[in-house]
Design a protein around this motif. Structure first.
Motif, PDB file in Angstrom:
ATOM      1  N   ILE A   1       0.840  -1.214   0.042  1.00  0.00           N
ATOM      2  CA  ILE A   1       0.015   0.066   0.052  1.00  0.00           C
ATOM      3  C   ILE A   1       1.063   1.288  -0.154  1.00  0.00           C
ATOM      4  CG2 ILE A   1      -0.200   0.222   2.471  1.00  0.00           C
ATOM      5  CD1 ILE A   1      -3.106   0.840  -0.105  1.00  0.00           C
TER       6      ILE A   1
ATOM      7  N   MET B   1      -5.965   5.634  -2.057  1.00  0.00           N
ATOM      8  CA  MET B   1      -5.600   5.030  -1.123  1.00  0.00           C
ATOM      9  C   MET B   1      -7.060   4.251  -0.736  1.00  0.00           C
ATOM     10  SD  MET B   1      -2.276   5.049  -0.133  1.00  0.00           S
ATOM     11  CE  MET B   1      -1.889   5.007   1.158  1.00  0.00           C
ATOM     12  N   SER B   2      -7.971   4.832  -0.569  1.00  0.00           N
ATOM     13  CA  SER B   2      -9.364   4.073  -0.136  1.00  0.00           C
ATOM     14  C   SER B   2      -9.732   3.043  -1.066  1.00  0.00           C
ATOM     15  CB  SER B   2     -10.206   5.285  -0.071  1.00  0.00           C
ATOM     16  OG  SER B   2     -11.627   4.708   0.257  1.00  0.00           O
TER      17      SER B   2
ATOM     18  N   ARG C   1      -7.466   0.032  -0.692  1.00  0.00           N
ATOM     19  CA  ARG C   1      -7.533  -0.591   0.562  1.00  0.00           C
ATOM     20  C   ARG C   1      -9.086  -1.282   0.506  1.00  0.00           C
ATOM     21  NH1 ARG C   1      -5.053   4.081   3.655  1.00  0.00           N
ATOM     22  NH2 ARG C   1      -3.066   3.012   4.451  1.00  0.00           N
ATOM     23  N   SER C   2     -10.051  -0.798  -0.050  1.00  0.00           N
ATOM     24  CA  SER C   2     -11.445  -1.425  -0.067  1.00  0.00           C
ATOM     25  C   SER C   2     -11.350  -2.682  -0.565  1.00  0.00           C
ATOM     26  CB  SER C   2     -12.379  -0.380  -0.805  1.00  0.00           C
ATOM     27  OG  SER C   2     -12.020  -0.356  -2.312  1.00  0.00           O
TER      28      SER C   2
ATOM     29  N   GLY D   1      -9.881  -5.088   0.010  1.00  0.00           N
ATOM     30  CA  GLY D   1      -9.563  -6.095   0.901  1.00  0.00           C
ATOM     31  C   GLY D   1      -8.277  -7.094   0.785  1.00  0.00           C
TER      32      GLY D   1
END
Length: 303
Positions: free
Chosen positions: A15, A40-41, A44-45, A47
């Motif tokens: 990340i 970034m969201s 990360r989303s 998973g």
């Protein structure tokens, strides 16, 4: 020793790589904080680690083993990326240092484009020239109609169509998608023709004749991009009394964050808002039938 170089868009390992990836996308300029936070969201989303890098690595290992056995000689498979390390220049240098006697460059996207595929090949040739080496280079392009690849995609398409309820299946439209290309259609005739050829071949193999083309992920204006946009196409299907949509991407055959959002999340949300049933085809990734297809495609060109 023969070398195969897999040309990919990116290979993020952490990340922490996302800011550098987006800075490279913007030609060395750091994107605005709100854009970086959104990026970034998204990463990360899902998973999981971004699959593009990990799946390509597994494909490289599988192809190296299988091609060496198939051709009964040493074949080394390398991977490189446009916007993350390992970059084309460093990987090309390593191939020369390893003593390759012939190099085959293989873009991981089947549709040839001047801003994508052609640019990758040019960077490889420029680096080889700077190293003053005479290693022969074969560019493996235009593999969008390779039968085993078409069959693998059609297999996923039939699975997605079967998932649609029996009541809605007769009024289901398949949306074949690809990342939009910059410029007017007149500047992208080769790409558009290959896209349509591939869609027609997959649809015929899947025995489905109700389909259309749409594009995703266009850049920002004022630059012109190919259309129609996939979300516009979904709205048009709803307006013409369609009952369901199946999205099948023909450019990103390996799962990645951008394609997941475009082909699944955003398209699903748009279809649901208009009452359309929705399904998306699975990505080929490193499935056995896709590995077999790539081995056959590359070995055929090598021999």
């Amino acid at each position: 020793m023969k070398a195969v170089l897999l040309l990919s868009y990116a290979s993020l390992q952490s990340i922490d790589d996302v800011p550098a990836f987006y800075t490279h996308l913007f030609h060395g300029k750091t994107p605005p904080p709100e854009m970086m936070m959104a990026a970034m969201s998204r990463f990360r989303s899902i998973g999981t680690a971004d699959p593009l890098g990990s799946v390509t690595s597994r494909l490289a290992a599988a192809l190296e083993q299988r091609l060496s056995l198939y051709l009964n000689e040493e074949v080394r498979v390398y991977q490189t990326a446009k916007h993350t390390s390992p970059f084309v220049e460093e990987t090309t240098r390593q191939i020369v240092a390893d003593g390759a006697t012939r190099l085959y460059t293989f873009p991981m996207s089947p549709l040839y484009s001047r801003t994508g595929t052609a640019a990758y090949h040019l960077r490889v040739r420029k680096k080889l020239a700077s190293l003053d080496t005479e290693i022969p280079v074969d560019e493996i392009n235009h593999w969008h109609l390779y039968p085993a690849v078409v069959q693998a995609l059609a297999r996923r398409l039939r699975t997605a169509l079967q998932w649609i309820s029996a009541a809605n299946r007769p009024k289901t439209t398949v949306l074949f998608t690809a990342h939009s290309q910059p410029g007017l259609p007149s500047a992208n005739m080769e790409f558009i023709a290959a896209f349509r050829e591939m869609a027609a071949a997959v649809a015929a193999e899947a025995c489905w004749n109700h389909w259309r083309l749409a594009y995703r992920s266009p850049g920002s204006p004022p630059q012109k991009w190919l259309g129609p946009d996939i979300l516009e196409a979904i709205r048009d299907i709803a307006a013409t009394e369609g009952k369901a949509v199946v999205v099948c991407d023909l450019l990103s055959l390996i799962e990645n964050v951008e394609a997941v959002f475009d082909c699944r999340i955003h398209s699903h949300n748009e279809a649901s808002s208009y009452g359309l049933e929705f399904a998306a085809t699975e990505f080929l990734n490193d499935a056995a039938d896709y590995v077999d297809a790539l081995v056959g495609c590359i070995a055929e060109r090598m021999s």
